[in-house]
Design a protein around this motif. Structure first.
Motif, PDB file in Angstrom:
ATOM      1  N   MET A  40       0.833  -1.201   0.000  1.00  0.00           N
ATOM      2  CA  MET A  40       0.000   0.000   0.000  1.00  0.00           C
ATOM      3  C   MET A  40       0.865   1.246   0.000  1.00  0.00           C
ATOM      4  O   MET A  40       1.791   1.363  -0.772  1.00  0.00           O
ATOM      5  CB  MET A  40      -0.959   0.009   1.200  1.00  0.00           C
ATOM      6  N   SER A  63       0.965   0.831  -7.385  1.00  0.00           N
ATOM      7  CA  SER A  63      -0.180   1.214  -6.569  1.00  0.00           C
ATOM      8  C   SER A  63      -1.384   1.531  -7.435  1.00  0.00           C
ATOM      9  O   SER A  63      -2.514   1.149  -7.116  1.00  0.00           O
ATOM     10  CB  SER A  63       0.183   2.422  -5.706  1.00  0.00           C
ATOM     11  N   HIS A  64      -1.160   2.224  -8.549  1.00  0.00           N
ATOM     12  CA  HIS A  64      -2.263   2.597  -9.440  1.00  0.00           C
ATOM     13  C   HIS A  64      -2.927   1.353 -10.025  1.00  0.00           C
ATOM     14  O   HIS A  64      -4.156   1.258 -10.071  1.00  0.00           O
ATOM     15  CB  HIS A  64      -1.747   3.495 -10.560  1.00  0.00           C
ATOM     16  N   ARG A  73      -4.889  -0.381  -7.312  1.00  0.00           N
ATOM     17  CA  ARG A  73      -6.076   0.392  -6.941  1.00  0.00           C
ATOM     18  C   ARG A  73      -7.181   0.212  -7.983  1.00  0.00           C
ATOM     19  O   ARG A  73      -8.354   0.121  -7.635  1.00  0.00           O
ATOM     20  CB  ARG A  73      -5.742   1.871  -6.783  1.00  0.00           C
ATOM     21  N   GLU A  74      -6.817   0.167  -9.251  1.00  0.00           N
ATOM     22  CA  GLU A  74      -7.830  -0.046 -10.291  1.00  0.00           C
ATOM     23  C   GLU A  74      -8.555  -1.357 -10.062  1.00  0.00           C
ATOM     24  O   GLU A  74      -9.782  -1.429 -10.136  1.00  0.00           O
ATOM     25  CB  GLU A  74      -7.164  -0.038 -11.670  1.00  0.00           C
ATOM     26  N   PHE A 102      -8.720  -2.992  -7.212  1.00  0.00           N
ATOM     27  CA  PHE A 102      -9.400  -2.904  -5.923  1.00  0.00           C
ATOM     28  C   PHE A 102     -10.735  -2.168  -6.049  1.00  0.00           C
ATOM     29  O   PHE A 102     -11.765  -2.624  -5.548  1.00  0.00           O
ATOM     30  CB  PHE A 102      -8.487  -2.177  -4.931  1.00  0.00           C
ATOM     31  N   THR A 103     -10.735  -1.020  -6.733  1.00  0.00           N
ATOM     32  CA  THR A 103     -11.968  -0.239  -6.834  1.00  0.00           C
ATOM     33  C   THR A 103     -12.986  -0.899  -7.754  1.00  0.00           C
ATOM     34  O   THR A 103     -14.189  -0.726  -7.570  1.00  0.00           O
ATOM     35  CB  THR A 103     -11.690   1.193  -7.330  1.00  0.00           C
ATOM     36  N   SER A 105     -12.004   2.834  -0.738  1.00  0.00           N
ATOM     37  CA  SER A 105     -11.117   2.950   0.423  1.00  0.00           C
ATOM     38  C   SER A 105     -10.766   1.576   0.956  1.00  0.00           C
ATOM     39  O   SER A 105     -11.512   0.607   0.785  1.00  0.00           O
ATOM     40  CB  SER A 105     -11.776   3.786   1.523  1.00  0.00           C
ATOM     41  N   ILE A 106      -9.623   1.497   1.618  1.00  0.00           N
ATOM     42  CA  ILE A 106      -9.099   0.231   2.117  1.00  0.00           C
ATOM     43  C   ILE A 106      -9.558   0.018   3.559  1.00  0.00           C
ATOM     44  O   ILE A 106      -9.200   0.796   4.448  1.00  0.00           O
ATOM     45  CB  ILE A 106      -7.566   0.230   2.062  1.00  0.00           C
ATOM     46  N   PHE A 115      -3.756   4.251  -0.946  1.00  0.00           N
ATOM     47  CA  PHE A 115      -2.938   4.007  -2.113  1.00  0.00           C
ATOM     48  C   PHE A 115      -2.064   5.225  -2.395  1.00  0.00           C
ATOM     49  O   PHE A 115      -2.383   6.343  -1.977  1.00  0.00           O
ATOM     50  CB  PHE A 115      -3.825   3.711  -3.322  1.00  0.00           C
TER      51      PHE A 115
END
Length: 199
Positions: free
Chosen positions: A25, A34-35, A38-39, A41-42, A48-49, A186
Motif C-alpha cells: 500500500m 499502486s495505481h 487500486r484499479e 481494488f476499486t 477505500s481500504i 494508495f
C-alpha cells in the motif's frame, strides 16, 4: 501498524497474498504498482481500504445504531462490518457509473435509493463513502438529518476528488466535528475516516 480482517484477505486471495498487503500500500509501492492495484481494488471491492481498526472505530461510534450507508458501492464495507463486528448495515446506492457492476455482483444486498430524494431513517447512524466528485446529491440528505444524528464520512476532504464545495460547507456549518482517523491509502490518495454529529 494496521491490520486487516480475515475476510479481507480471503476476498483478495486470488490476487495478492497477506504479506503483500501487510507491507505494501502506501508503505512502499511505487506509483504504477499502486495505481494498477487500486484499479483492481476499486473495480471489485471499494474505493477505500478497510482495516480492522477502521471497522472497529465505526462500530464503536455507531454504538448499537443501525448504520444507514449511502454510496455503498459493492457493499464491501457493509459486508466486513457485519461479518467481523456483527454490525447491522442497510446499504444503498444508485449503482451507476463506476459501480454499475454492483447491479449483478455485490457483497450484501444493495437497495437502489437516490439519497437526494429521501430522508434519513430515525435513530440510524449515517455512513457515506466517496460521495461522487462534483456531485451535490448528498447535500439535501445531510441537511435533513436529525439533531444529534451521527455521520461517518470517508473522503479526501475539501479540495479532494469527492463531493462538492457545498457538501463540505454543510459539514462545516451544520455538523459538529468529532474526530478523524487516517486510513491505509494508495499512493497519491489521502482519504480519511471522519466522524460528525448533526447540530
Amino acid at each position: 501498524a494496521r491490520s486487516f480482517p480475515i475476510a479481507f484477505y480471503r476476498s483478495l486471495g486470488l490476487y495478492l497474498d497477506r504479506e503483500y498487503w501487510s507491507q505494501g500500500m502506501s508503505l512502499g509501492l511505487d506509483f504504477m504498482q499502486s495505481h494498477a492495484i487500486r484499479e483492481l481494488f476499486t473495480e471489485t471491492l471499494s474505493f477505500s481500504i478497510p482495516t480492522t481498526e477502521a471497522l472497529k472505530e465505526i462500530t464503536i461510534f455507531a454504538d448499537g445504531d443501525v448504520i444507514e450507508e449511502h454510496f455503498a458501492g459493492t457493499g464491501y464495507w457493509a459486508y466486513l462490518l457485519e461479518k467481523e463486528f456483527n454490525q447491522k448495515v442497510l446499504a444503498y446506492d444508485l449503482n451507476q457509473d463506476h459501480y454499475a457492476v454492483s447491479k449483478t455482483k455485490s457483497f450484501v444486498p444493495i437497495k437502489t435509493r437516490d439519497v437526494a430524494k429521501v430522508k434519513p431513517k430515525a435513530n440510524s447512524t449515517v455512513m457515506m463513502s466517496w460521495i461522487p466528485y462534483q456531485s451535490a446529491q448528498a447535500d439535501s440528505f445531510l441537511r435533513k438529518m436529525n439533531k444529534g444524528q451521527k455521520l461517518i464520512h470517508i473522503s479526501e476532504g475539501d479540495g479532494g476528488c469527492c463531493a462538492t464545495d457545498s457538501t463540505f460547507e454543510i459539514l462545516d456549518k451544520e455538523f459538529e466535528y468529532v474526530k478523524s482517523s487516517d486510513l491505509v491509502v494508495f499512493h497519491g490518495l489521502h482519504d480519511r475516516l471522519e466522524f460528525y454529529r448533526k447540530l
